[in-house]
Design an enzyme around this catalytic site. Structure first.
Site, short mmCIF file in Angstrom:
data_model
loop_
_atom_site.label_atom_id
_atom_site.label_comp_id
_atom_site.label_asym_id
_atom_site.label_seq_id
_atom_site.Cartn_x
_atom_site.Cartn_y
_atom_site.Cartn_z
N GLU A 45 21.70 13.93 -6.70
CA GLU A 45 20.89 13.87 -8.12
C GLU A 45 21.69 14.08 -9.08
O GLU A 45 21.42 13.62 -10.22
CB GLU A 45 20.13 15.42 -7.97
N HIS A 46 22.78 15.08 -9.13
CA HIS A 46 23.81 15.11 -10.34
C HIS A 46 24.34 14.00 -10.69
O HIS A 46 24.46 13.42 -11.71
CB HIS A 46 25.02 16.11 -9.99
N GLU B 222 28.30 25.73 -9.78
CA GLU B 222 26.96 26.01 -9.51
C GLU B 222 26.67 26.80 -7.91
O GLU B 222 25.96 27.91 -8.13
CB GLU B 222 26.14 24.83 -9.44
#
Lengths: 428, 431
Positions: free
Chosen positions: B75-76, B147
């Site tokens: 996704e990133h 994160e």
């Protein structure tokens, strides 16, 4: 957005309504604004919880909740927040619009009545609140205060503000202090309730498709029965900084929380608050901001680094989660990015991207009930209440020179750091 | 390909709303939900692919297992193309853009008031255009590592994943969505391409658009222009068999918190991949009757000062898993668990009462009506419905038609105190 209809209905009481058929629900809120004082803040922080816990008509909290569930899950809300150096105590009710009930029942009248019961007819015993309900709500507020440390990001921001504004009213927490809440009595709360009904600025907001006449009449009648006066609502704006303050704490956490507080000379009623919010957005308010693109993306110093501006106090708060070894580099880089802005190193792309992002946000608030409510309630202490279109026009006309000159008024005041203790570092 | 685009119109008499389900010739299913008078429009482009899809069959038939956290990593990385970052492109339209990865899906979204068509073009193009190199993949390890560490410091996140670890023996739902610093170190461009080529095919994806500019004609024209026709591919994820029992009934972790946190979970014995609309509606009413602020259980726990207003409950459901969680802060989580388990054991004998059921049904119905206020929530639910073979408006009808008998039958399917586990986060100085 349909226009806001604003009327003064009693001394210091305004009834605002927006007729909207786009939503499936109706919402009415009553916000009572009082000065933020160390002495009264604890009572005002507890008051909304006790008012929404029970009332004379529904003296038992489960009975109250069941009555709301029966009204198709209508929700009452009560909260207290800082608005500059004032407190806003808000009580709300939201329920589905009459068009969507299962058997064509009309529940909007009941919603208005229910909110008025909550505000004006609490469950009282001998000129004081009911001890049992008071104790229950006080325990839960104290647990919420103790629990603030569980959210390290919020805790760090709150600690920075307390340090930065330690001799200003803004440094007072919305609930005063934990000790002061512990010492509250049922009589204190009764006094606070009496006071807020007679001495506050009141903003009522009703959004939905239902007729507003009933709500307006009841609210006018209830507040007109009080002998009302207006408190002085004022926020002190400090511009001078003698030396940069620092405060370091440590905890067994993996990642440090860094919060930096800045002062600007721009706050309401200054006309430059919108251009200042644009300036701060360019610095660290969007994914195209200097902080995001440089500190996060280019230098990988942290996962988040954001700047926000409080237009009522004129301060800017930058908060970030960083690894211990990157703390000094991040502080230096935050300073450097601000310095770049002061020297005019701002591209047209950066300005345009921030404008587009803010304008997109403004236009979008019109699509939610809560967005519209906070758009207007958030402006109630401003010099002038503006529509979305008026704000868009102002923003579009801000030029680079204005941004540079505003950036030059942003000055670092306080650095707060919650850092991992040595023990935690070894374990990781 | 010879496929045709077809459109279904789906209406709700309760809401007076409608939406269009478009079976686009490219293979993508597109949902368009007009919201007259809304200034903004919200678009969500998602793949039925999340953190649990770690073992799957590649096109050549080979079964592969990929590192934990790779869906989130992908996704990133998808935001980057050879000609730059998608955020930089959105910056020129003003759209507010983001993405998220959950257990069973990855979604890319934007919301905008102006420049809708340009923003939709950006969304469709970048999601269909993977670009992974050694250098770009390497660079992301730092940011995602941070994160992960941010979540390591979040006690609410830890209390839930500790619970999942105690409840599930084999199902990958027990694994942290972002993986670990170690697992993401194994991610390579080739592995990202394997996952992308398997799961990001238009037949395994959906696009939902809700708002003022959600009009089927213009959106079909955009889809014709920007969607790349894809051959139909079946991607098959495999999940290991999961026993009905839990791994252990208690797990605790010491943490820098001031107030203990708990999550108590009840595991349902899932015999199929997903629950139906009807079962989901029954669960929602059941849980409201059991544990909302209107319930006897809530009253008992609050009176004994065991919970506060952080108390909440959730039906946690996805591919081959379904559980109920009760959670919040408590000075005595073990006592809370004891009371909830005893309450449920008793309820299994007495059943939910007619009175509690009626109130719960009205409240849940109202809550569901509320969810149609926001573009974002409608778009999310449409996506969830597509991936789980449910239908948005039918769900509302199911709530309306649920009976007390349905709810009590569901109670027996969903709850068994022997298949429950308690997860607790305790303050460091707690003896």
């Amino acid at each position: 957005m349909n226009g806001i209809n604003r009327k003064s209905v009693a001394t210091g009481v305004y009834f605002n309504s927006i007729k909207e058929t786009r939503f499936k629900s109706v919402k009415i809120s009553v916000t009572m604004i009082v000065p933020l004082e160390e002495k009264t803040a604890p009572s005002y922080a507890l008051l909304p919880s006790v008012l929404t816990y029970s009332c004379e008509k529904y003296p038992d909290t489960t009975a109250l909740n069941r009555a709301l569930s029966h009204l198709y899950g209508a929700g009452i809300g009560g909260y207290c927040r800082k608005m500059g150096e004032s407190l806003g105590v808000t009580l709300t009710i939201a329920g589905i619009d009459d068009r969507y009930t299962m058997d064509n029942e009309k529940i909007s009248t009941e919603l208005v009545n229910m909110l008025c019961e909550i505000i004006f007819n609490p469950k009282l015993e001998n000129s004081a609140f009911c001890q049992k309900d008071f104790d229950q709500c006080k325990r839960q507020l104290l647990e919420a205060i103790e629990g603030e440390f569980n959210d390290k990001r919020g805790y760090a921001i709150s600690q920075m503000v307390s340090e930065m504004c330690n001799d200003e009213k803004y440094g007072i927490k919305r609930y005063g202090s934990k000790e002061a809440v512990e010492n509250l009595t049922v009589e204190d709360l009764y006094q606070a309730w009496k006071n807020i009904l007679v001495c506050s600025r009141v903003e009522v907001m009703m959004i939905g498709s239902s007729d507003t006449t009933l709500a307006e009449n009841i609210i006018t009648e209830k507040f007109s029965a009080c002998e009302r006066t207006l408190p002085e609502i004022y926020t002190e704006i400090r511009k001078d900084i003698s030396e940069i303050k620092t405060k370091y704490e440590s905890s067994d956490i993996a990642q440090a929380k860094l919060v930096m507080g800045f002062r600007t000379s721009t706050a309401q009623p200054n006309d430059n608050t919108l251009p200042m919010s644009l300036t701060v957005a360019i610095l660290g308010g969007t994914p195209s901001s200097k902080f995001f693109l440089n500190i996060r993306e280019k230098l990988s110093l942290c996962y988040y680094c954001a700047a926000r501006y409080d237009k009522l106090k004129g301060i800017v708060i930058v908060d970030s989660g960083v690894e211990k070894e990157n703390i000094e580099k991040t502080i230096a880089e935050v300073k450097n990015q601000l310095e770049q802005m002061k020297q005019g190193n701002i591209t047209d792309f950066e300005i345009q991207a921030a404008k587009l992002a803010i304008i997109n946000g403004y236009k979008s608030v019109q699509d939610t009930v809560s967005g519209m409510e906070s758009w207007y309630i958030g402006q109630m202490l401003d010099k002038k209440i503006l529509t979305v279109d008026e704000c868009v026009d102002i923003l579009n006309n801000v030029d680079k020179e204005t941004i540079i000159s505003l950036a030059n008024t942003i000055k670092l005041d306080t650095i707060y750091l919650l850092q991992p203790s040595e023990k935690a570092k070894e374990e990781n | 390909m010879g496929r045709m685009t077809t459109i279904e119109e789906i209406t709700s008499s309760i809401l007076g709303d409608k939406y269009y389900k478009i079976h686009h010739k490219s293979g993508l299913t597109i949902y368009v939900y007009p919201k007259d008078g809304f200034k903004s429009t919200y678009a969500l482009f998602g793949a039925k692919y999340g953190s649990i899809n770690t073992t799957f069959q590649k096109e050549n038939g080979e079964t592969v297992t990929v590192p934990d956290g790779i869906a989130h990593y992908l996704e990133h990385k998808l935001f980057e193309s050879e000609d730059g970052d998608a955020f930089a492109k959105y910056a020129k339209t003003g759209a507010s853009a983001n993405a998220y990865t959950s257990f069973d899906k990855t979604c890319y979204l934007f919301s905008c008031a102006d420049n809708f068509e340009k923003s939709l073009q950006i969304l469709l193009e970048f999601v269909q255009d993977p670009y992974f190199t050694d250098e770009t993949v390497q660079k992301e390890q730092g940011i995602i590592g941070q994160e992960i560490r941010m979540y390591d410091d979040d006690p609410n996140w830890r209390v839930m994943f500790n619970l999942l670890g105690a409840m599930y023996h084999n199902h990958p739902v027990k694994i942290d969505i972002a993986g670990t610093v170690e697992s993401i170190a194994e991610i390579t461009p080739q592995k990202l391409y394997d996952c992308y080529n398997g799961f990001y095919n238009l037949h395994n994806m959906a696009l939902t658009i809700v708002g003022g500019k959600a009009q089927p004609e213009s959106i079909i024209a955009m889809a014709d222009k920007y969607l790349k026709d894809a051959p139909k591919k079946d991607v098959h994820s495999t999940f290991p068999a999961e026993p009905e029992t839990v791994v252990k009934d208690y797990v605790e972790q010491k943490f820098p918190v001031t107030v203990p946190l708990f999550h108590l979970g009840f595991k349902e014995n899932m015999q199929k991949e997903r629950l139906t609309d009807k079962e989901m509606a029954e669960s929602e009413i059941l849980l409201f009757a059991m544990a909302s602020g209107s319930s006897e259980l809530y009253r008992t726990l609050e009176e004994q000062e065991l919970i506060n207003n952080t108390f909440d409950y959730e039906h946690f459901e996805g591919p081959c898993y379904s559980s109920v969680f009760f959670g919040g802060e408590s000075k005595n989580p073990k006592k809370v668990a004891e009371i909830i388990r005893a309450y449920i054991d008793n309820l299994l004998v007495t059943g939910v009462s007619e009175k509690d059921f009626k109130i719960a049904k009205r409240a849940v119905y109202g809550a569901d009506i509320f969810s149609f206020n926001r573009n974002e929530s409608i778009a999310g639910i449409l996506m969830e419905c597509d991936f789980s073979d449910r239908e948005l408006f039918h769900y509302l009808e199911c709530i309306k038609n649920t009976t007390l008998d349905d709810v009590n039958r569901r109670l027996h399917q969903q709850f068994n105190s022997n298949h429950s586990a308690l997860s607790v986060i305790l303050p460091l100085n707690n003896a």
